[in-house]
Design a protein around this motif. Structure first.
Motif, PDB file in Angstrom:
ATOM      1  N   SER A 289       0.854  -1.203   0.000  1.00 40.34           N
ATOM      2  CA  SER A 289       0.000   0.000   0.000  1.00 40.34           C
ATOM      3  C   SER A 289       0.885   1.245   0.000  1.00 40.34           C
ATOM      4  N   VAL A 290       1.556   1.465  -1.120  1.00 38.09           N
ATOM      5  CA  VAL A 290       2.507   2.581  -1.235  1.00 38.09           C
ATOM      6  C   VAL A 290       2.280   3.280  -2.573  1.00 38.09           C
ATOM      7  N   VAL A 291       2.321   4.611  -2.550  1.00 37.91           N
ATOM      8  CA  VAL A 291       2.149   5.414  -3.761  1.00 37.91           C
ATOM      9  C   VAL A 291       3.266   6.448  -3.824  1.00 37.91           C
ATOM     10  N   ALA A 292       3.880   6.593  -4.995  1.00 36.18           N
ATOM     11  CA  ALA A 292       4.904   7.628  -5.207  1.00 36.18           C
ATOM     12  C   ALA A 292       4.283   8.754  -6.028  1.00 36.18           C
ATOM     13  N   LEU A 293       4.422   9.986  -5.546  1.00 38.14           N
ATOM     14  CA  LEU A 293       3.838  11.160  -6.202  1.00 38.14           C
ATOM     15  C   LEU A 293       4.922  12.146  -6.610  1.00 38.14           C
ATOM     16  N   ALA A 294       4.714  12.800  -7.764  1.00 38.18           N
ATOM     17  CA  ALA A 294       5.569  13.920  -8.167  1.00 38.18           C
ATOM     18  C   ALA A 294       5.068  15.171  -7.451  1.00 38.18           C
ATOM     19  N   ASN A 295       5.926  15.813  -6.688  1.00 39.95           N
ATOM     20  CA  ASN A 295       5.511  16.966  -5.878  1.00 39.95           C
ATOM     21  C   ASN A 295       5.074  18.167  -6.714  1.00 39.95           C
ATOM     22  N   ARG A 296       5.601  18.288  -7.928  1.00 40.60           N
ATOM     23  CA  ARG A 296       5.313  19.465  -8.748  1.00 40.60           C
ATOM     24  C   ARG A 296       3.836  19.554  -9.120  1.00 40.60           C
ATOM     25  N   ASP A 297       3.262  18.432  -9.565  1.00 40.32           N
ATOM     26  CA  ASP A 297       1.866  18.466 -10.020  1.00 40.32           C
ATOM     27  C   ASP A 297       0.993  17.385  -9.386  1.00 40.32           C
TER      28      ASP A 297
ATOM     29  N   GLU B 202     -15.152   6.810   9.295  1.00 42.64           N
ATOM     30  CA  GLU B 202     -14.098   6.009   8.667  1.00 42.64           C
ATOM     31  C   GLU B 202     -14.693   4.990   7.701  1.00 42.64           C
ATOM     32  N   GLN B 203     -15.844   4.425   8.048  1.00 40.53           N
ATOM     33  CA  GLN B 203     -16.527   3.501   7.135  1.00 40.53           C
ATOM     34  C   GLN B 203     -16.925   4.209   5.849  1.00 40.53           C
ATOM     35  N   ARG B 204     -17.495   5.404   5.996  1.00 43.55           N
ATOM     36  CA  ARG B 204     -17.951   6.153   4.819  1.00 43.55           C
ATOM     37  C   ARG B 204     -16.778   6.532   3.922  1.00 43.55           C
ATOM     38  N   ALA B 205     -15.626   6.838   4.529  1.00 44.61           N
ATOM     39  CA  ALA B 205     -14.440   7.199   3.747  1.00 44.61           C
ATOM     40  C   ALA B 205     -13.990   6.029   2.876  1.00 44.61           C
ATOM     41  N   VAL B 206     -14.003   4.817   3.439  1.00 47.24           N
ATOM     42  CA  VAL B 206     -13.614   3.626   2.677  1.00 47.24           C
ATOM     43  C   VAL B 206     -14.616   3.372   1.556  1.00 47.24           C
ATOM     44  N   ARG B 207     -15.906   3.450   1.876  1.00 45.04           N
ATOM     45  CA  ARG B 207     -16.950   3.198   0.874  1.00 45.04           C
ATOM     46  C   ARG B 207     -16.863   4.214  -0.276  1.00 45.04           C
ATOM     47  N   ASP B 208     -16.731   5.496   0.075  1.00 40.15           N
ATOM     48  CA  ASP B 208     -16.662   6.547  -0.955  1.00 40.15           C
ATOM     49  C   ASP B 208     -15.428   6.381  -1.833  1.00 40.15           C
ATOM     50  N   ALA B 209     -14.294   6.061  -1.217  1.00 38.95           N
ATOM     51  CA  ALA B 209     -13.050   5.900  -1.984  1.00 38.95           C
ATOM     52  C   ALA B 209     -13.183   4.748  -2.980  1.00 38.95           C
ATOM     53  N   ALA B 210     -13.786   3.629  -2.542  1.00 39.76           N
ATOM     54  CA  ALA B 210     -13.944   2.473  -3.425  1.00 39.76           C
ATOM     55  C   ALA B 210     -14.938   2.767  -4.553  1.00 39.76           C
ATOM     56  N   GLU B 211     -16.002   3.519  -4.250  1.00 36.83           N
ATOM     57  CA  GLU B 211     -16.972   3.874  -5.285  1.00 36.83           C
ATOM     58  C   GLU B 211     -16.367   4.821  -6.312  1.00 36.83           C
TER      59      GLU B 211
ATOM     60  N   VAL C 293      -6.906   2.352   8.766  1.00 31.58           N
ATOM     61  CA  VAL C 293      -7.900   3.282   8.225  1.00 31.58           C
ATOM     62  C   VAL C 293      -7.214   4.252   7.260  1.00 31.58           C
ATOM     63  N   ILE C 294      -8.044   4.978   6.500  1.00 31.75           N
ATOM     64  CA  ILE C 294      -7.520   5.896   5.493  1.00 31.75           C
ATOM     65  C   ILE C 294      -6.911   7.128   6.157  1.00 31.75           C
ATOM     66  N   ALA C 295      -5.642   7.395   5.833  1.00 33.84           N
ATOM     67  CA  ALA C 295      -4.973   8.596   6.341  1.00 33.84           C
ATOM     68  C   ALA C 295      -4.966   9.695   5.282  1.00 33.84           C
ATOM     69  N   ASP C 296      -4.940   9.303   4.006  1.00 31.52           N
ATOM     70  CA  ASP C 296      -4.977  10.268   2.899  1.00 31.52           C
ATOM     71  C   ASP C 296      -6.008   9.784   1.884  1.00 31.52           C
ATOM     72  N   TYR C 297      -7.166  10.448   1.857  1.00 35.06           N
ATOM     73  CA  TYR C 297      -8.301   9.974   1.068  1.00 35.06           C
ATOM     74  C   TYR C 297      -7.996   9.951  -0.431  1.00 35.06           C
ATOM     75  N   LEU C 298      -7.477  11.053  -0.969  1.00 32.66           N
ATOM     76  CA  LEU C 298      -7.276  11.172  -2.418  1.00 32.66           C
ATOM     77  C   LEU C 298      -6.249  10.164  -2.929  1.00 32.66           C
ATOM     78  N   ILE C 299      -5.187   9.951  -2.163  1.00 28.29           N
ATOM     79  CA  ILE C 299      -4.161   9.007  -2.599  1.00 28.29           C
ATOM     80  C   ILE C 299      -4.671   7.572  -2.489  1.00 28.29           C
ATOM     81  N   THR C 300      -5.483   7.297  -1.453  1.00 25.13           N
ATOM     82  CA  THR C 300      -6.094   5.960  -1.331  1.00 25.13           C
ATOM     83  C   THR C 300      -7.007   5.685  -2.520  1.00 25.13           C
ATOM     84  N   GLU C 301      -7.778   6.699  -2.909  1.00 21.20           N
ATOM     85  CA  GLU C 301      -8.673   6.553  -4.069  1.00 21.20           C
ATOM     86  C   GLU C 301      -7.875   6.262  -5.339  1.00 21.20           C
ATOM     87  N   ALA C 302      -6.778   7.003  -5.546  1.00 21.56           N
ATOM     88  CA  ALA C 302      -5.941   6.789  -6.733  1.00 21.56           C
ATOM     89  C   ALA C 302      -5.325   5.386  -6.721  1.00 21.56           C
TER      90      ALA C 302
END
Length: 343
Positions: free
Chosen positions: A30-38, A110-119, A69-78
């Motif tokens: 469960s690891v994501v690498a992001l470019a800081n610029r964009d 926290e439940q809603r965050a997981v459900r929304d991210a998966a949807e 649980v989700i610590a960063d919603y947008l990155i978890t979704e990606a």
């Protein structure tokens, strides 16, 4: 043929995806690498994990899940979108039915965050949620459909969860935010304190896997470890034994044992007698630690067994749980009851 139903173990350390008939089709960190610029995604999973501690300032390597649980919603979704697309195809118009595992006792938010991210990541609405101990029990082929007590202890990356299950429902459960990651942190701190050597997260995990043990080993295992000397600031190599790892993680293991004992103490007498007969089943990556079953058996006086595929149990259970969706829904608390319990 594209999968219509998938089970996802959205873990702190790894994401596993199960498809009926195909088994585990994704098993990635469960690891994501992001470019800081964009803020664009550079890598996900193993490719991103290989970058940890080895990237320039222009790239951030992030673990979006913390303590189960989700610590960063947008990155978890990606991250979820990447794994779901790998399974069903990027341009598939038919969205799959998804079951995601969540820790027992998490809040409704926290439940809603997981459900929304998966949807948002491509799962068909509504995305279903199942408590991790129940999914682990189903994946370990424990007869959870019978009116008898079955105890499962799931030691993951961010949480340890102990639960007694009967009739597809959790009777007693307790979780603590002490698991694989906390063991790694304890090893890092111990090596720094005893040997004045600074090591990284991955090195600590490699030591735990290679020579770690819950009780002292005879004969001991040894391993060469490289890091940075705190005094000279230069690279240094030392030899570490399994007894060092056992000493480093003993406090964390004591916390895990106390959670298991607490659940046993609160288990109704009839179900407790079933647990003594059947024993405790261990799942999750933490179950792979040498002699963790011996330690728990000594501390509780109850037989302890390690599941056949401890790492895969939760994901397999999530996929299989979709076939018993109505029965499981009936045994779970409503969202309103979860909201009340969280206060």
């Amino acid at each position: 043929m594209l999968p219509k139903r998938i089970g996802i173990d959205l873990g702190t350390a790894n994401v596993l995806v199960y498809v009926k008939g195909r088994g585990i089709v994704v098993n990635e960190p469960s690891v994501v690498a992001l470019a800081n610029r964009d803020n664009t995604v550079v890598a996900v999973g193993r490719d991103a994990q290989a970058m940890m501690g080895r990237v320039p300032q222009s790239i951030s390597v992030i673990r979006p899940m913390r303590d189960g649980v989700i610590a960063d919603y947008l990155i978890t979704e990606a991250m979820l979108r990447y794994f779901i697309n790998r399974v069903v195809g990027r341009f598939n118009l038919i969205k799959p039915e998804v079951m995601v595992c969540i820790p027992a006792g998490v809040t409704s938010v926290e439940q809603r965050a997981v459900r929304d991210a998966a949807e948002q990541a491509g799962g068909r609405r509504p995305v279903h949620l199942v408590p991790e101990p129940l999914a682990a029990a189903i994946g370990a082929r424990i007869p959870v459909n019978s009116p008898s007590g079955n105890m499962v202890v799931d030691i993951g990356g961010g949480r340890t969860e102990a639960a007694v299950i009967s009739m597809y429902g959790i009777v007693v459960s307790e979780s603590v935010r002490v698991a694989g990651d906390r063991l790694d942190d304890a090893i890092t701190a111990y090596i720094k304190r005893r040997y004045n050597l600074v090591i990284g997260e991955r090195t600590a995990e490699e030591m735990k896997v290679a020579i770690g043990a819950a009780v002292p080993l005879d004969p001991e295992l040894k391993m060469e470890v490289r890091g940075r000397d705190q005094i000279s600031g230069l690279p240094k190599t030392i030899t570490v034994s399994s007894s060092d790892i056992t000493a480093a993680i003993q406090d964390s293991l004591a916390t895990i044992c106390s959670v298991v004992r607490s659940v046993l103490e609160r288990t109704p007498p009839e179900l407790a007698s079933d647990v003594i007969d059947r024993g405790i089943v261990l799942t999750g990556g933490g179950a792979c630690l040498r002699h963790i079953d011996v330690l728990l058996a000594q501390e509780t006086g109850v037989p302890v067994h390690i599941a056949e595929n401890p790492l895969d149990c939760v994901a397999i259970g999530a996929g299989v749980a979709l076939e018993y969706l109505e029965v499981i829904k009936r045994s779970l608390p409503t969202e309103e009851e979860t909201l009340v319990a969280s206060y």
